[in-house]
Design a protein around this motif. Sequence first.
Motif, mmCIF file in Angstrom:
data_model
loop_
_atom_site.group_PDB
_atom_site.id
_atom_site.type_symbol
_atom_site.label_atom_id
_atom_site.label_comp_id
_atom_site.label_asym_id
_atom_site.label_seq_id
_atom_site.Cartn_x
_atom_site.Cartn_y
_atom_site.Cartn_z
ATOM 1 N N THR A 145 44.342 47.581 65.322
ATOM 2 C CA THR A 145 44.531 48.603 66.170
ATOM 3 C C THR A 145 44.361 50.185 65.317
ATOM 4 O O THR A 145 44.637 50.933 66.039
ATOM 5 N N GLY A 146 44.221 50.099 64.114
ATOM 6 C CA GLY A 146 43.994 51.399 63.468
ATOM 7 C C GLY A 146 45.210 52.117 62.925
ATOM 8 O O GLY A 146 45.023 53.472 63.096
ATOM 9 N N GLU A 147 46.268 51.548 62.568
ATOM 10 C CA GLU A 147 47.432 52.058 62.333
ATOM 11 C C GLU A 147 47.775 51.664 60.753
ATOM 12 O O GLU A 147 48.625 50.906 60.633
ATOM 13 N N LEU A 186 48.593 45.746 63.650
ATOM 14 C CA LEU A 186 48.456 47.077 63.322
ATOM 15 C C LEU A 186 47.451 47.697 62.576
ATOM 16 O O LEU A 186 46.829 48.535 62.988
ATOM 17 N N GLN A 187 46.997 46.655 61.718
ATOM 18 C CA GLN A 187 45.510 46.964 60.960
ATOM 19 C C GLN A 187 44.539 46.985 61.964
ATOM 20 O O GLN A 187 43.553 47.872 61.912
ATOM 21 N N GLN A 209 40.847 52.065 53.348
ATOM 22 C CA GLN A 209 41.056 53.265 53.076
ATOM 23 C C GLN A 209 40.306 53.699 51.876
ATOM 24 O O GLN A 209 40.541 54.875 51.099
ATOM 25 N N ARG A 256 55.871 44.271 67.776
ATOM 26 C CA ARG A 256 56.776 45.302 67.142
ATOM 27 C C ARG A 256 58.156 45.079 67.644
ATOM 28 O O ARG A 256 59.234 45.064 67.172
ATOM 29 N N GLY A 315 46.287 46.322 71.593
ATOM 30 C CA GLY A 315 47.388 47.466 71.788
ATOM 31 C C GLY A 315 48.564 46.699 72.193
ATOM 32 O O GLY A 315 49.726 46.705 71.451
ATOM 33 N N GLY A 347 49.106 52.962 57.904
ATOM 34 C CA GLY A 347 50.269 53.438 57.358
ATOM 35 C C GLY A 347 51.524 52.555 58.027
ATOM 36 O O GLY A 347 52.149 51.780 57.176
ATOM 37 N N ASP A 348 51.424 52.152 59.133
ATOM 38 C CA ASP A 348 52.639 51.353 59.780
ATOM 39 C C ASP A 348 52.249 49.891 59.346
ATOM 40 O O ASP A 348 53.435 49.064 58.940
ATOM 41 N N ALA A 349 51.219 49.587 59.410
ATOM 42 C CA ALA A 349 50.715 48.329 58.836
ATOM 43 C C ALA A 349 51.277 47.943 57.278
ATOM 44 O O ALA A 349 52.022 46.995 57.096
ATOM 45 N N ASP A 387 52.249 45.894 70.485
ATOM 46 C CA ASP A 387 53.681 46.378 70.784
ATOM 47 C C ASP A 387 54.640 45.042 71.244
ATOM 48 O O ASP A 387 55.707 45.237 70.673
#
Length: 607
Positions: A118-120, A115-116, A154, A95, A88, A122-124, A92
């Motif tokens: 950490t389970g994000e 991001l992938q 997905q 980012r 995490g 869409g942002d990835a 950051d």
Amino acid sequence: MTPESCFRAGLAARSEGRHRDAERLFGELLAHQPGSADLLCLLGESLQAQGLREQAADRFEQALRTGQAQPALLLRLAPALEDLGRLGPAADAWRSASARMPAEATVAFNLARLLQATGEPGDALQALARAEAQAAADLLPQVWQLRAQILEQQELSDDALQCLDRALALAPERPALHHNRAVLLLRMGRPHESLTAHEQARLHGLAAPDAHYNLGNTLQALGRHDEAVAAYREALRLDPLHALALWDLARLRWRRGERDFSAELDAAASSSPQSALPLALKGRLLLRAGEHAAAAQAFSAAAGVAPEDAAHSDGLGQALRRMGRTDEALQAHERATALAPGLAATHISHAAALLEKGEPAAAEQAARRALQLTPHEQEAWAMRGLAWRVLGDARESTLNDEGEFIEVLQVFDLMEARASQELAELADWLLPQHFDRREPIDQTLRGGTQTLGRLFDLADAPVQGLKQRLAEGVDRYLTRLRQLGPRPGHPLLDRLTSGWHFSDSWSSRLRSGGYHTPHVHPHGWVSACFYVAVPPAADVGPAGWLALGGPDLDVPGVPMHARRLVRPQPGSLVLFPSYMWHATVPFVDDQVRLTVAFDVLPGTLRR
């Protein structure tokens, strides 16, 4: 030594590889300039070069907090945090770096990668789009490879495959791309193409343990079991503690009827006595096989090697409970919950032991704690329902409403000649998919076989035609449930959405004497069984019938028999909540009982 000469000496020590001297010199300077981001960064690099990862990351973070840090510091901090497993904070840092360096494709790519992780997703994908727009040619294959991984997670398999093909068009010599393609093709139910992709990966030099392990999976799907065993063993030659290879090899050898199915686990335990892994894996397999005393011995040995691992105490408790040693089981489960209070599985096992001890109120509390951690955990709901049943709590009838939540649909009208022919063709196609000699060791089936992988992912016409018919049946079932009205907090009715998708799917073939032990489906929401062929013994029942509501626990004081028996008929579909206990009554007949079962989850419509 002046500050200037000390600084020059530190730089010289760093360039000559004398990192401890560099650390000392930069540390002396930092004592006089405690707010210097540059010195903190240099000190961090010196610590990092000595393998002192935690101290290095601390120095980089101190430099960042000074407010003087340059973007280059973030490029040091992010990998350092990732190396420590602090994904995490690492995301950051990437980012922040991406915001300061929006034109740097590698920064955007690394941000997407984290991001992938950490389970994000869409942002990835957004970060990947920025990376793609700016990437040099050598980075583009990695961009498409990562995009494929995200899309596969997905369950957008076709899109993921297109991305891998684009990556391979740019870098056909990269073996990892061929390997990823092979794994994806197997998940898509295309094992022959998967094998071809594995061969391409090998031709391009890939020989990693994972490559041999995944090749073994493909060979299993093709029914080439001797070759699959050899592939798993090659993975273990390269990595004797490869967990998945140990697990799947033992399971395959069990299904082949080999008495020494756990030989590789025993060899790994002997050659790596410092590792609890092979002992724990053996314990899990023996527990599911009903070898409870041997399972308890394996889990006890694993706990001796790694006493801080809650899973070993949890497994030991489950084995002891099955042996009737409930007090000892409770002690083991209390240790497990103390070691891992944030793990739902430990509370579920504890609830089961408390129920068999005759403490339903405490069991209800344990199940409730599990649900606070994982609200959709089907086994926890099953345990809570049992506790309510013993306590006489009215909420149990709302949870397990057999009249409303169990539905039987006839999806093939056998009065129609075409429907009978389709069902016969389906049976002819299904039976050869059962490669094994006996049941899986880790499933509830006894006296039969079960197919591997997700049956509905196969592209063959018979199963795809069935899938469409069953989807229509699920739609009818969910439409009726919606008419019952909203019930906040209810594990079945509170999750009704406009969309749903199949998750697991498989076929079971029971021969004479076969049955399913009572169980629930922990990875489902709605579960179902479709009957392809039914033995004549079921006509006089209840032999071969589906038994719903009877748990796999011996709870004192309350009869725990099945509450509803459903007669199986060819072409019929039975649907029920995944948390509802169900089993199959044994039967004796020369003909087999052939079914297709599946689970459904709410969410985006991906059938």
